[in-house]
Design an enzyme around this catalytic site. Structure first.
Site, PDB file in Angstrom:
ATOM      1  N   THR A  11       0.819  -1.228   0.000  1.00  0.00           N
ATOM      2  CA  THR A  11       0.000   0.000   0.000  1.00  0.00           C
ATOM      3  C   THR A  11       0.845   1.266   0.000  1.00  0.00           C
ATOM      4  O   THR A  11       0.308   2.366  -0.035  1.00  0.00           O
ATOM      5  CB  THR A  11      -0.922   0.024   1.248  1.00  0.00           C
ATOM      6  OG1 THR A  11      -0.076  -0.073   2.414  1.00  0.00           O
ATOM      7  CG2 THR A  11      -1.891  -1.147   1.228  1.00  0.00           C
ATOM      8  N   ARG A 100      21.965  -3.970   0.946  1.00  0.00           N
ATOM      9  CA  ARG A 100      22.678  -3.632  -0.289  1.00  0.00           C
ATOM     10  C   ARG A 100      24.184  -3.887  -0.226  1.00  0.00           C
ATOM     11  O   ARG A 100      24.786  -4.333  -1.185  1.00  0.00           O
ATOM     12  CB  ARG A 100      22.452  -2.158  -0.636  1.00  0.00           C
ATOM     13  CG  ARG A 100      21.054  -1.872  -1.143  1.00  0.00           C
ATOM     14  CD  ARG A 100      20.884  -0.411  -1.497  1.00  0.00           C
ATOM     15  NE  ARG A 100      19.488  -0.116  -1.813  1.00  0.00           N
ATOM     16  CZ  ARG A 100      18.930   1.071  -1.625  1.00  0.00           C
ATOM     17  NH1 ARG A 100      19.634   2.076  -1.122  1.00  0.00           N
ATOM     18  NH2 ARG A 100      17.657   1.278  -1.913  1.00  0.00           N
ATOM     19  N   CYS A 129      17.658   4.595  -5.820  1.00  0.00           N
ATOM     20  CA  CYS A 129      17.163   5.126  -7.096  1.00  0.00           C
ATOM     21  C   CYS A 129      18.203   5.980  -7.812  1.00  0.00           C
ATOM     22  O   CYS A 129      18.434   5.839  -9.015  1.00  0.00           O
ATOM     23  CB  CYS A 129      15.879   5.920  -6.889  1.00  0.00           C
ATOM     24  SG  CYS A 129      15.859   6.899  -5.403  1.00  0.00           S
ATOM     25  N   LYS A 208      25.726   6.362  -0.365  1.00  0.00           N
ATOM     26  CA  LYS A 208      25.082   5.236  -1.064  1.00  0.00           C
ATOM     27  C   LYS A 208      25.521   5.254  -2.536  1.00  0.00           C
ATOM     28  O   LYS A 208      25.891   4.235  -3.107  1.00  0.00           O
ATOM     29  CB  LYS A 208      23.558   5.355  -0.996  1.00  0.00           C
ATOM     30  CG  LYS A 208      22.925   4.929   0.315  1.00  0.00           C
ATOM     31  CD  LYS A 208      21.419   5.184   0.281  1.00  0.00           C
ATOM     32  CE  LYS A 208      20.772   4.859   1.616  1.00  0.00           C
ATOM     33  NZ  LYS A 208      19.324   5.216   1.645  1.00  0.00           N
ATOM     34  N   HIS A 237      14.361  11.923 -10.722  1.00  0.00           N
ATOM     35  CA  HIS A 237      15.627  12.498 -10.265  1.00  0.00           C
ATOM     36  C   HIS A 237      16.431  12.924 -11.499  1.00  0.00           C
ATOM     37  O   HIS A 237      16.431  12.228 -12.520  1.00  0.00           O
ATOM     38  CB  HIS A 237      16.446  11.455  -9.501  1.00  0.00           C
ATOM     39  CG  HIS A 237      15.896  11.077  -8.158  1.00  0.00           C
ATOM     40  ND1 HIS A 237      14.934  11.801  -7.478  1.00  0.00           N
ATOM     41  CD2 HIS A 237      16.182  10.016  -7.366  1.00  0.00           C
ATOM     42  CE1 HIS A 237      14.659  11.207  -6.323  1.00  0.00           C
ATOM     43  NE2 HIS A 237      15.406  10.125  -6.228  1.00  0.00           N
ATOM     44  N   ASN A 310      12.219   8.170 -10.413  1.00  0.00           N
ATOM     45  CA  ASN A 310      12.838   7.536  -9.247  1.00  0.00           C
ATOM     46  C   ASN A 310      11.967   6.452  -8.611  1.00  0.00           C
ATOM     47  O   ASN A 310      12.455   5.579  -7.914  1.00  0.00           O
ATOM     48  CB  ASN A 310      13.173   8.593  -8.188  1.00  0.00           C
ATOM     49  CG  ASN A 310      11.946   9.410  -7.790  1.00  0.00           C
ATOM     50  OD1 ASN A 310      11.327  10.052  -8.638  1.00  0.00           O
ATOM     51  ND2 ASN A 310      11.591   9.380  -6.527  1.00  0.00           N
TER      52      ASN A 310
END
Ligand code: 2RA
Length: 330
Positions: A11, A100, A129, A208, A237, A310
Site C-alpha cells: 500500500t 545492499r 534510485c 550510497k 531524479h 525515481n
C-alpha cells in the site's frame, strides 16, 4: 513459467507502483499475495482486474507457496522478514538499503550486472534510485573506455522521501510566506541534505551513490564523490555526472554508444532545446541522457545529464526487471 509472487509493502508509494507495473508488463504470476503493516491490512487492491485483500505481514506469511517476494516496506521490515522468507525458499528482492552492501547479497541493475544474480542466496538488493539511473548511463562508458573518476551532482524529486515529501512540497507551494519556508523548507529551495549526515560530512544518500556504484560495477578503484540535493520537483531524479574515462574518445562515438545502450534513451539536440526533463521522464521506465559534452578541464573528461523516474526505474520497475531476469534463469 508462471510463479507465485508476494508484494510486501503493497500500500506504500513503491508498493502501489509495483502493482501498476506488474499489470503493465503482464508479469507471469499464477498467484499474487499482498502484504502490509497491521495498519493498512484489510484494504483491497486491484491488479489485472482481480481484487486482492492486503494481509498483515507476519512470520508465517511465507509458509504459503511463494517463489519471489518484492519488498518495499523499510529497512527494519526487510532486516526481520527477508531472512525468514529466504529460509523458506522464497527469493526476496528488497528495495530498502538494509542488505545492499552485504557481500552475500547481489546489488543488481539488470542492464548493468545481471551476472551478479548467479550466486544469490535468496536475498537480492535493489540499489538506491539515484544510483540505478547513474550506472545505466555509465555502464556503456565503463565497458568501452574504462572509468577513473566520477563526480555526481543530483537534483532529486520529493517523491524520493515518500508521501511526506510530496505533502511538504504541496503545502509549501501554497504558502509563499517566509514562515512557510521554515515549515516546508523544500518549497522554493534546493536542500543539500538527503537522509542523515555522517562523520565525513557527506549524507547517507551521497555515500550510497559512492559505495553502490563501486559494488555494481565491481570496481573498488573508482574515485567517486557525490552531492545529493533535494529540489522542488514531484517525480524523477535529475543528475549531472562528470566522468573521467581511462581512454581518449570522440564525442560522436559517445553519442553512438549512448544511442544504442540498453535501457537508455538519448535526448541531446541543444540547438532545439532537446535534453532530458523530469516531467517527460515521470511515469516512464527508461533512463534519459543528454547534454553530452567534453570536459576540457581534465584528460578524457565528459559531462552528462541523466534523468529517470525515481519510483519506477529507480525502484519498482528495476525490482520487477530483476524478478523477470530470475524467471528466465529458472
Ligand atoms: C531519496 N533516494 O530520494 C532516496 C530514497 N528514496 O530520498
Amino acid at each position: 513459467k508462471k510463479i507465485n509472487l508476494a508484494v510486501v509493502g503493497a500500500t506504500g508509494m513503491v508498493g502501489r507502483t509495483f502493482l501498476k507495473v506488474l499489470e503493465e508488463r503482464d508479469f507471469p504470476y499464477e498467484n499474487l499475495y499482498c502484504f502490509s503493516s497491521k495498519r493498512s491490512a484489510g484494504t483491497t487492491v486491484t491488479v489485472k482486474g482481480k481484487d486482492y485483500v492486503v494481509q498483515e505481514l507476519t512470520e508465517s506469511s511465507f509458509d504459503q507457496d511463494i517463489d519471489i517476494a518484492l519488498f518495499s516496506a523499510g529497512g527494519d521490515i526487510s532486516l526481520k522478514f527477508a531472512p525468514i522468507a529466504a529460509s523458506k525458499g522464497v527469493i526476496v528482492i528488497d528495495n530498502s538499503s538494509a542488505w545492499r552492501m552485504d557481500p552475500e547479497v547481489p546489488l543488481v541493475v539488470p542492464e548493468v550486472n545481471p551476472e551478479a544474480l548467479k550466486n544469490h542466496k535468496n536475498i537480492i538488493a535493489n540499489p538506491n534510485c539515484s544510483t540505478i539511473q547513474a550506472v545505466v548511463a555509465l555502464k556503456p562508458l565503463y565497458d568501452q573506455y574504462g572509468i577513473k573518476r566520477i563526480v555526481y551532482s543530483t537534483y532529486q524529486a520529493v517523491s524520493g522521501s515518500g508521501v511526506k515529501g510530496m505533502k511538504d512540497l504541496e503545502e509549501g507551494l501554497k504558502g509563499n510566506d517566509i514562515m512557510g519556508c521554515y515549515a516546508h523548507p523544500i518549497a522554493q529551495n534546493c536542500l543539500p541534505h538527503i537522509d542523515v549526515f555522517l562523520e565525513n560530512g557527506y549524507t547517507k544518500e551521497e555515500m550510497k551513490m559512492v559505495n553502490e556504484t563501486k559494488k555494481i560495477l565491481s570496481d573498488d578503484t573508482l574515485k567517486i564523490t557525490a552531492t545529493a540535493v533535494r529540489v522542488p520537483v514531484f517525480y524523477s531524479h535529475s543528475e549531472s555526472i562528470n566522468v573521467e574515462l581511462c581512454k581518449p574518445f570522440e564525442i560522436a562515438d559517445i553519442f553512438e554508444l549512448m544511442k544504442n545502450a540498453e535501457g537508455l534513451i538519448l535526448q541531446d539536440d541543444v540547438a532545439n532545446n532537446v535534453y532530458p526533463l523530469a516531467k517527460v521522464a515521470a511515469d516512464t521506465d527508461p533512463v534519459y541522457v543528454g547534454r553530452i559534452r567534453r570536459d576540457e578541464s581534465v584528460n578524457n573528461g565528459l559531462n552528462l545529464w541523466v534523468v529517470a523516474d525515481n519510483i519506477r526505474k529507480g525502484a519498482a520497475t528495476n525490482t520487477i526487471q530483476i524478478a523477470e531476469t530470475l524467471i528466465k534463469m529458472m
